[in-house]
Design a protein around this motif. Structure first.
Motif, mmCIF file in Angstrom:
data_model
loop_
_atom_site.group_PDB
_atom_site.id
_atom_site.type_symbol
_atom_site.label_atom_id
_atom_site.label_comp_id
_atom_site.label_asym_id
_atom_site.label_seq_id
_atom_site.Cartn_x
_atom_site.Cartn_y
_atom_site.Cartn_z
ATOM 1 N N GLN A 1 10.909 -24.584 13.457
ATOM 2 C CA GLN A 1 10.700 -23.592 14.508
ATOM 3 C C GLN A 1 11.840 -22.582 14.449
ATOM 4 O OE1 GLN A 1 10.136 -25.621 18.279
ATOM 5 N NE2 GLN A 1 8.953 -27.228 17.249
ATOM 6 N N LEU A 2 11.504 -21.344 14.187
ATOM 7 C CA LEU A 2 12.507 -20.301 14.062
ATOM 8 C C LEU A 2 12.796 -19.662 15.414
ATOM 9 C CD1 LEU A 2 11.172 -18.578 10.814
ATOM 10 C CD2 LEU A 2 12.975 -20.311 11.014
ATOM 11 N N TRP B 1 7.288 -21.997 21.691
ATOM 12 C CA TRP B 1 6.730 -22.996 20.778
ATOM 13 C C TRP B 1 6.109 -24.080 21.643
ATOM 14 C CZ3 TRP B 1 6.341 -22.308 15.655
ATOM 15 C CH2 TRP B 1 7.179 -21.358 15.045
ATOM 16 N N LEU C 1 5.387 -23.013 8.915
ATOM 17 C CA LEU C 1 6.828 -22.937 8.672
ATOM 18 C C LEU C 1 7.416 -24.342 8.647
ATOM 19 C CD1 LEU C 1 7.672 -20.038 11.168
ATOM 20 C CD2 LEU C 1 7.301 -19.844 8.691
ATOM 21 N N THR D 1 7.587 -11.088 17.334
ATOM 22 C CA THR D 1 8.420 -12.294 17.351
ATOM 23 C C THR D 1 9.760 -12.133 16.647
ATOM 24 O OG1 THR D 1 7.612 -13.237 15.268
ATOM 25 C CG2 THR D 1 6.311 -13.696 17.267
ATOM 26 N N THR E 1 13.260 -16.583 17.902
ATOM 27 C CA THR E 1 12.453 -15.375 18.012
ATOM 28 C C THR E 1 13.224 -14.263 18.710
ATOM 29 O OG1 THR E 1 11.485 -16.163 20.076
ATOM 30 C CG2 THR E 1 10.274 -16.652 18.042
ATOM 31 N N TYR F 1 6.176 -9.707 12.926
ATOM 32 C CA TYR F 1 7.566 -9.257 13.027
ATOM 33 C C TYR F 1 7.800 -8.498 14.335
ATOM 34 C CZ TYR F 1 11.946 -6.936 12.292
ATOM 35 O OH TYR F 1 13.230 -6.477 12.460
ATOM 36 N N ILE G 1 10.032 -12.616 13.515
ATOM 37 C CA ILE G 1 9.943 -13.501 12.354
ATOM 38 C C ILE G 1 9.357 -12.743 11.168
ATOM 39 C CG2 ILE G 1 8.788 -15.552 11.413
ATOM 40 C CD1 ILE G 1 8.996 -16.784 14.228
ATOM 41 N N CYS G 2 10.039 -12.841 10.035
ATOM 42 C CA CYS G 2 9.560 -12.236 8.784
ATOM 43 C C CYS G 2 8.858 -13.318 7.969
ATOM 44 C CB CYS G 2 10.720 -11.664 7.972
ATOM 45 S SG CYS G 2 11.494 -10.251 8.737
ATOM 46 N N ALA G 3 7.551 -13.293 7.966
ATOM 47 C CA ALA G 3 6.760 -14.244 7.187
ATOM 48 C C ALA G 3 5.399 -13.618 6.935
ATOM 49 C CB ALA G 3 6.603 -15.564 7.934
#
Length: 149
Positions: free
Chosen positions: A91-92, A106, A88, A56, A94, A53, A58-60
């Protein structure tokens, strides 16, 4: 007494691409997986989730444990690096929250493995480990508080 740095890293994959973070080290742009040090009072999985997090946006959470690497850096600093995987669906976008991170990219595996600007040899080795598809359950890294219940 031997006191290695304990670090965590996440190989994040989506649609055949891998997420790397870019940071400037000694004036040179370097690539790494989202990674960082274990902090007091957190589990390895919590550390990996936090670092992902922070670096990036990103919450994972890690889905599996891949491997632990023991590495001695060129400056003789010892590291124990716990490597996790996150797959995932897409591609999220960031948004790094850590000011040390310049941007996130990515990239395909070969771009990373063949790059000459990796933070350490563990970055390419982590991609190779991911590709071997050896995965272990997160329960393998159980954390206990004293006294045991």
């Amino acid at each position: 007494m031997f006191k290695p740095h304990v670090t965590v890293a996440c190989v994040v994959q989506a649609q055949g691409k891998f997420l790397v973070v870019e940071e400037t080290i000694n004036g040179k742009a370097t690539w790494n997986q989202p990674a960082g040090h274990l902090e007091a009072d957190e589990t390895l999985v919590e550390a990996a989730t936090r670092e992902l997090y922070e670096e990036t946006g990103i919450c994972a959470q890690p889905q599996t444990f891949i491997r632990m690497h023991q590495w001695i850096a060129p400056d003789k600093t010892p590291f124990l690096r716990f490597l996790f995987s996150i797959d995932l669906d897409e591609q999220l976008a960031t948004t790094p929250h850590d000011s040390d991170i310049d941007r996130c990219l990515w990239l395909d595996a070969q771009q990373i493995v063949n790059a000459d600007n990796l933070r350490s040899p563990l970055v390419a080795e982590s991609i190779r480990c991911y590709q071997r598809a050896e995965r272990y359950p997160l329960s393998m890294l159980a954390a206990f508080n004293w006294p045991f219940s």
